[in-house]
Design a protein around this motif. Structure first.
Motif, mmCIF file in Angstrom:
data_model
loop_
_atom_site.group_PDB
_atom_site.id
_atom_site.type_symbol
_atom_site.label_atom_id
_atom_site.label_comp_id
_atom_site.label_asym_id
_atom_site.label_seq_id
_atom_site.Cartn_x
_atom_site.Cartn_y
_atom_site.Cartn_z
ATOM 1 N N SER A 100 29.244 14.869 -5.018
ATOM 2 C CA SER A 100 30.597 14.328 -5.193
ATOM 3 C C SER A 100 30.718 13.467 -6.442
ATOM 4 N N SER A 101 29.583 12.916 -6.907
ATOM 5 C CA SER A 101 29.576 12.119 -8.134
ATOM 6 C C SER A 101 28.135 11.987 -8.619
ATOM 7 N N VAL A 102 27.969 11.458 -9.822
ATOM 8 C CA VAL A 102 26.626 11.302 -10.383
ATOM 9 C C VAL A 102 25.812 10.264 -9.623
ATOM 10 N N ARG A 103 26.486 9.419 -8.837
ATOM 11 C CA ARG A 103 25.792 8.350 -8.121
ATOM 12 C C ARG A 103 25.453 8.721 -6.682
ATOM 13 N N GLU A 104 25.816 9.923 -6.288
ATOM 14 C CA GLU A 104 25.563 10.324 -4.905
ATOM 15 C C GLU A 104 24.107 10.720 -4.680
ATOM 16 N N ILE A 105 23.424 11.165 -5.716
ATOM 17 C CA ILE A 105 22.114 11.771 -5.542
ATOM 18 C C ILE A 105 21.194 11.415 -6.707
ATOM 19 N N ASP A 106 19.908 11.340 -6.434
ATOM 20 C CA ASP A 106 18.917 11.121 -7.488
ATOM 21 C C ASP A 106 18.557 12.456 -8.123
ATOM 22 N N TYR A 107 18.698 12.530 -9.418
ATOM 23 C CA TYR A 107 18.386 13.757 -10.147
ATOM 24 C C TYR A 107 17.860 13.376 -11.525
ATOM 25 N N GLU A 108 17.260 14.324 -12.194
ATOM 26 C CA GLU A 108 16.805 14.141 -13.563
ATOM 27 C C GLU A 108 17.654 15.029 -14.469
ATOM 28 N N ALA A 109 17.958 14.540 -15.648
ATOM 29 C CA ALA A 109 18.740 15.312 -16.610
ATOM 30 C C ALA A 109 17.808 15.866 -17.682
ATOM 31 N N LEU A 110 18.060 17.091 -18.076
ATOM 32 C CA LEU A 110 17.222 17.736 -19.090
ATOM 33 C C LEU A 110 17.919 17.712 -20.442
ATOM 34 N N SER A 111 17.196 17.259 -21.456
ATOM 35 C CA SER A 111 17.663 17.312 -22.837
ATOM 36 C C SER A 111 16.758 18.283 -23.582
ATOM 37 N N TYR A 112 17.361 19.302 -24.168
ATOM 38 C CA TYR A 112 16.588 20.359 -24.816
ATOM 39 C C TYR A 112 17.474 21.063 -25.830
ATOM 40 N N VAL A 113 16.920 22.013 -26.543
ATOM 41 C CA VAL A 113 17.684 22.822 -27.496
ATOM 42 C C VAL A 113 17.946 24.194 -26.878
ATOM 43 N N TRP A 114 19.190 24.624 -26.926
ATOM 44 C CA TRP A 114 19.520 25.929 -26.355
ATOM 45 C C TRP A 114 18.694 27.030 -27.016
ATOM 46 N N GLY A 115 18.629 27.010 -28.348
ATOM 47 C CA GLY A 115 17.861 28.042 -29.046
ATOM 48 C C GLY A 115 18.526 29.399 -29.006
ATOM 49 N N GLY A 116 19.856 29.431 -29.148
ATOM 50 C CA GLY A 116 20.579 30.700 -29.101
ATOM 51 C C GLY A 116 21.307 30.849 -27.783
ATOM 52 N N GLU A 117 21.662 32.075 -27.457
ATOM 53 C CA GLU A 117 22.374 32.369 -26.220
ATOM 54 C C GLU A 117 21.569 33.362 -25.387
ATOM 55 N N PRO A 118 21.753 33.334 -24.064
ATOM 56 C CA PRO A 118 21.109 34.349 -23.229
ATOM 57 C C PRO A 118 21.534 35.741 -23.674
ATOM 58 N N CYS A 119 20.648 36.673 -23.588
ATOM 59 C CA CYS A 119 20.976 38.023 -24.032
ATOM 60 C C CYS A 119 20.429 39.048 -23.044
ATOM 61 N N LYS A 120 20.971 40.226 -23.101
ATOM 62 C CA LYS A 120 20.540 41.302 -22.224
ATOM 63 C C LYS A 120 19.076 41.622 -22.489
ATOM 64 N N GLY A 121 18.318 41.691 -21.423
ATOM 65 C CA GLY A 121 16.893 41.956 -21.568
ATOM 66 C C GLY A 121 16.064 40.696 -21.728
ATOM 67 N N MET A 175 32.162 14.048 -19.177
ATOM 68 C CA MET A 175 31.351 13.310 -18.212
ATOM 69 C C MET A 175 29.883 13.234 -18.605
ATOM 70 N N MET A 176 29.494 13.930 -19.667
ATOM 71 C CA MET A 176 28.073 14.066 -19.958
ATOM 72 C C MET A 176 27.379 12.735 -20.227
ATOM 73 N N GLY A 177 28.061 11.810 -20.885
ATOM 74 C CA GLY A 177 27.460 10.503 -21.120
ATOM 75 C C GLY A 177 27.086 9.824 -19.813
ATOM 76 N N ASP A 178 27.995 9.867 -18.844
ATOM 77 C CA ASP A 178 27.746 9.261 -17.537
ATOM 78 C C ASP A 178 26.677 10.035 -16.775
ATOM 79 N N ILE A 179 26.663 11.349 -16.953
ATOM 80 C CA ILE A 179 25.659 12.181 -16.275
ATOM 81 C C ILE A 179 24.258 11.796 -16.722
ATOM 82 N N TYR A 180 24.071 11.621 -18.020
ATOM 83 C CA TYR A 180 22.744 11.257 -18.529
ATOM 84 C C TYR A 180 22.397 9.810 -18.176
#
Length: 261
Positions: A100-121, A175-180
């Motif tokens: 329901s909100s970022v404060r409802e649950i304990d979670y970890e946020a991932l910071s990474y580089v996309w490195g392109g887009e998903p592709c077929k195969g 919301m991403m600032g609050d999410i992290y």
């Protein structure tokens, strides 16, 4: 608490760490630009001040998991990814659910580089028993972060946001600032380990607890003298490893600074 590799930092230190990274980046590009080594990248990264632009995946077909894990419009809900345990090389299985909100649950946020887009195969993972294509870099990060004996709760933009839904992308981006900030910790994936990164992180880990009693000049302590002697004796090797590390794509975009604030 934020965690980078094996190093742990209090939230209050993050801004200072970010500024130091930017200074090291400048130092490696300027003062040490003439280092003669095959390990030095042939090209420099993009301007670190490049504005944040969310990935655009409008050419994708809707993916089934989002049909059953819907975010209520106008709410503060987020999706969280429960990554099932597994060994490196096993297929990645996950369960996506809403909070329901970022404060409802304990979670970890991932910071990474996309490195392109998903592709077929390309690599795929199972999310709520549906096959989902992801980028090779994200697949590698999940393989690295997944526990072998227990599940792990993560927030990952490419999966927890329906990238085919423009309105949702816009709302979640705000919301991403609050999410992290609200995450239990931020996991930073710089890429696969290599000899240079292992060496540099080992040096940093060995000297990260360098402290002195209050009122003592740290430069006069035995621990400081030992560290200084080591750094001077290994300056070239350390700088070469630093150059290689900070030229990894994660350091080259403005959103790194925005996420770290």
């Amino acid at each position: 608490m934020n965690e980078i590799g094996k190093l742990k930092f209090d939230d209050a230190d993050v801004e200072a760490i970010t500024e130091n990274i930017r200074r090291m980046h400048y130092l490696a590009i300027t003062k040490y630009d003439d280092i003669d080594t095959d390990m030095k990248p042939k090209t420099y990264p993009k301007d670190p001040l490049e504005p944040l632009e969310p990935p655009q995946l409008d050419n994708y077909e809707p993916r089934a998991p989002y049909d059953h894990v819907v975010l209520q419009e106008g709410s503060l809900e987020i999706r969280v990814l429960d990554v099932a345990p597994g060994k490196r090389g096993d297929s990645v299985r996950c369960h996506l659910f809403t909070a329901s909100s970022v404060r409802e649950i304990d979670y970890e946020a991932l910071s990474y580089v996309w490195g392109g887009e998903p592709c077929k195969g390309g690599p795929e993972i199972s999310v709520n028993d549906c096959s989902m294509p992801i980028t090779p870099n994200l697949h590698a990060s999940l393989q690295s972060l997944r526990h072998s004996d227990r599940s792990r709760l993560l927030w990952i933009d490419a999966i927890c946001i329906d990238q085919t839904n423009a309105n949702e992308r816009k709302a979640q981006l705000l919301m991403m600032g609050d999410i992290y900030r609200s995450s239990k910790r931020v996991r930073i994936y710089l890429g696969e380990a290599d000899e240079e990164s292992d060496y540099l992180l080992t040096v940093l880990e060995q000297h990260q607890d360098l402290e002195s009693p209050i009122g003592t000049d740290i430069r006069k302590t035995k621990s400081w003298a030992t560290t200084l002697k080591y750094l001077q004796a290994n300056e070239d090797r350390i700088m070469r490893s630093l150059i290689v590390l900070i030229h990894r794509p994660w350091f080259s975009r403005m959103w790194v600074y925005q996420v770290s604030k």
